[in-house]
Write an enzyme that holds these catalytic residues in place. Sequence first.
Site, PDB file in Angstrom:
ATOM      1  N   GLU A 186      13.437 -11.746 -13.654  1.00  0.00           N
ATOM      2  CA  GLU A 186      12.412 -10.885 -13.368  1.00  0.00           C
ATOM      3  C   GLU A 186      11.058 -11.421 -14.095  1.00  0.00           C
ATOM      4  O   GLU A 186      10.120 -11.698 -13.489  1.00  0.00           O
ATOM      5  CB  GLU A 186      12.722  -9.504 -14.090  1.00  0.00           C
ATOM      6  CG  GLU A 186      11.487  -8.503 -13.940  1.00  0.00           C
ATOM      7  CD  GLU A 186      11.173  -8.410 -12.573  1.00  0.00           C
ATOM      8  OE1 GLU A 186      10.184  -8.775 -12.169  1.00  0.00           O
ATOM      9  OE2 GLU A 186      12.074  -7.754 -11.714  1.00  0.00           O
ATOM     10  N   ASP A 212       7.806 -12.663 -12.258  1.00  0.00           N
ATOM     11  CA  ASP A 212       6.347 -11.941 -12.538  1.00  0.00           C
ATOM     12  C   ASP A 212       5.279 -12.886 -13.016  1.00  0.00           C
ATOM     13  O   ASP A 212       3.965 -12.877 -12.545  1.00  0.00           O
ATOM     14  CB  ASP A 212       6.434 -10.925 -13.610  1.00  0.00           C
ATOM     15  CG  ASP A 212       7.453  -9.776 -12.918  1.00  0.00           C
ATOM     16  OD1 ASP A 212       7.392  -9.469 -11.803  1.00  0.00           O
ATOM     17  OD2 ASP A 212       7.930  -9.029 -13.884  1.00  0.00           O
ATOM     18  N   SER A 236       9.790  -6.684  -6.844  1.00  0.00           N
ATOM     19  CA  SER A 236       9.460  -7.499  -7.982  1.00  0.00           C
ATOM     20  C   SER A 236       8.396  -8.387  -7.828  1.00  0.00           C
ATOM     21  O   SER A 236       7.647  -8.537  -8.773  1.00  0.00           O
ATOM     22  CB  SER A 236      10.663  -7.819  -8.898  1.00  0.00           C
ATOM     23  OG  SER A 236      11.226  -6.847  -9.644  1.00  0.00           O
ATOM     24  N   ASP A 269      -1.056  -4.033   9.616  1.00  0.00           N
ATOM     25  CA  ASP A 269      -0.170  -3.211   9.870  1.00  0.00           C
ATOM     26  C   ASP A 269       1.198  -3.444  10.312  1.00  0.00           C
ATOM     27  O   ASP A 269       1.603  -4.238  11.213  1.00  0.00           O
ATOM     28  CB  ASP A 269      -0.779  -2.179  10.936  1.00  0.00           C
ATOM     29  CG  ASP A 269      -0.090  -0.800  11.200  1.00  0.00           C
ATOM     30  OD1 ASP A 269       0.671  -0.387  10.148  1.00  0.00           O
ATOM     31  OD2 ASP A 269      -0.489  -0.078  12.007  1.00  0.00           O
ATOM     32  N   ILE A 270       2.277  -3.002   9.599  1.00  0.00           N
ATOM     33  CA  ILE A 270       3.622  -3.576   9.749  1.00  0.00           C
ATOM     34  C   ILE A 270       4.319  -2.296  10.726  1.00  0.00           C
ATOM     35  O   ILE A 270       4.406  -1.302   9.956  1.00  0.00           O
ATOM     36  CB  ILE A 270       4.469  -3.743   8.376  1.00  0.00           C
ATOM     37  CG1 ILE A 270       3.810  -4.659   7.684  1.00  0.00           C
ATOM     38  CG2 ILE A 270       5.801  -4.264   8.877  1.00  0.00           C
ATOM     39  CD1 ILE A 270       3.362  -5.895   8.131  1.00  0.00           C
ATOM     40  N   GLY A 293       5.617   2.243  11.685  1.00  0.00           N
ATOM     41  CA  GLY A 293       4.961   2.481  12.753  1.00  0.00           C
ATOM     42  C   GLY A 293       3.471   2.237  12.641  1.00  0.00           C
ATOM     43  O   GLY A 293       3.265   1.899  11.388  1.00  0.00           O
ATOM     44  N   GLY A 349      -0.304   2.612  11.327  1.00  0.00           N
ATOM     45  CA  GLY A 349      -0.751   3.275  10.004  1.00  0.00           C
ATOM     46  C   GLY A 349       0.169   2.975   8.855  1.00  0.00           C
ATOM     47  O   GLY A 349       1.292   2.703   8.978  1.00  0.00           O
ATOM     48  N   ASP A 361       2.984   4.231   6.798  1.00  0.00           N
ATOM     49  CA  ASP A 361       4.619   4.496   6.725  1.00  0.00           C
ATOM     50  C   ASP A 361       5.323   4.411   5.419  1.00  0.00           C
ATOM     51  O   ASP A 361       4.885   3.762   4.349  1.00  0.00           O
ATOM     52  CB  ASP A 361       5.235   3.741   7.835  1.00  0.00           C
ATOM     53  CG  ASP A 361       5.231   2.370   7.620  1.00  0.00           C
ATOM     54  OD1 ASP A 361       6.009   1.893   6.697  1.00  0.00           O
ATOM     55  OD2 ASP A 361       4.734   1.544   8.680  1.00  0.00           O
TER      56      ASP A 361
END
Length: 543
Positions: free
Chosen positions: A258, A262, A455, A494-495, A506, A508, A510
């Site tokens: 981690e 980072d 992460s 947009d995914i 969808g 916009g 989500d």
Amino acid sequence: MPTSSRFASQSRVPLPGSERKPFVPAGAPKAAKTPKVSTAVKTVPATGRIRVSLIVPPKQPLDTKRLGKLDARLSRAQFAARHGADPASVRLVKAFAKEFGLTVEPITQPGRCTVQLSGTCAAMRKAFAISLVEHTTEQGKFRLREGEISLPAELEGHVLAVLGLDNRPQAKPHFRIAKPRATNVSYTPVQVAQMYGFPAGATATGQTIGIIELGGGYRAADLTAYFKTLGLPAPTVTAVPIDGGKNTPGNANGADGEVMLDIEVCAAVAQGAKIAVYFTTNTDQGFIDAITTAVHDSTNKPSVISISWGGPESSWTEQSMTALDAACQAAAAVGVTITVAAGDNGSSDGASGDNVDFPASSPHVLACGGTKLVGSGSTITSEVVWDETSNDEGATGGGVSTVFALPTWQKNANVPSPTTSAGGRGVPDVSGDADPSTGYTIRVDSETTVIGGTSAVAPLWAGLIALANAQNKVAAGFVNPALYAAGAKKAFRDITQGNNGSFSAGPGWDACTGLGSPVGNLVIQAVAPKSTTTKKAKKGKTK
């Protein structure tokens, strides 16, 4: 009434939100063996010493409706003068501590509303009317309390939280080590930044990125070697110890993964930025103390803070969530952005039913979800929701808070209805590459490995904000209102494909990928703070 019995003779009142549920072991990465509680439960020795953090009210409450406004931003000194600890509350706490044989620790950061007390377990039991027991797990021994904390009636309203009596693990890191598969691909953070349109050649010189870590550590030799492979100078990294936490590197399978993820991600994408790593204990006290310390750190002065640890909202006490969210409000007030990983266990967040991860669910942080990214150079060929649950490699967290209400800036995002009357805040806000099968090439404890998880997304966005701060010549601060504004729509990819369990992507916003993944150069434009004072002045001249 004699001073020696002033508080002891008073009736007791429960501290709101302090109730602790029965202990369930937590805190290890998913790859680690689940710790088991032993049948032996012992009373904590009376002579053992404890340090607790009491959260007291501020001198003046923050106007949370003004957070994010450039003309409402305060310097750290101004914040301390206006919103530091209420002196009347501090005096009461000091008198209470003296009567019960507790020592008041020196207050070194006037902006924090934290008073630390230390003393024996016996004195703490008497002062807060609690029982303390010791549980043993495969991770070690933990001091636990259950039920409520009670306070003398005179302290009601003057103490908002008491943290540290219980030191059970509070959070887990949200990283996933990729399993070897022929179909896997991996990228350096620099390559991910290129696909996301981070400005080529831009630097974050003059910025400091703060990172909160609840375990693990880094080795300077690994950082030097890693950045050499990228053809970049190693960043300047400073370790800041909090509540006994410190830089303690162990092995690649523990929290070191981690810490290195980072540092390497944010420093690689925000070249020139200094890194301050706030090492603390994996407790609610340590977590909150680290955030408040970072926010009010007038030495390192981070302009953005990255957090990749968390746990389901249900695993936190109400007092801890309130105290941590207050720390995030303070960050917004002084112009510090906080980016937080949204979790790696899909819509359940590793618990029963649907849950969101905290502190990602705080309405005063930028919650970062995950995608599966495929591309090369500056071209993205595919990007969908990260969902590898069938391969036991996790999925992005996301959903609706049961604790925090729908923020005003999220009201037009079509967030699903909450399951509680108090809830409504949608998670995440934004997203980025997190699938370990399209993960990041990272160096940990002399080994090169591929790591994913949300992460990776929190430091990715922290690096982007640091670049924005340098390029815009002013800290972005609380960015959520600006990113949800209609004019910022072009700043996101947009995914629209995939799900994280209960929620599907969808058009916009989500509850899988939020607003989407970044179009870096447009995000930098979108988060540039705009002064409202100038606009008001111009309006006044036209009348």
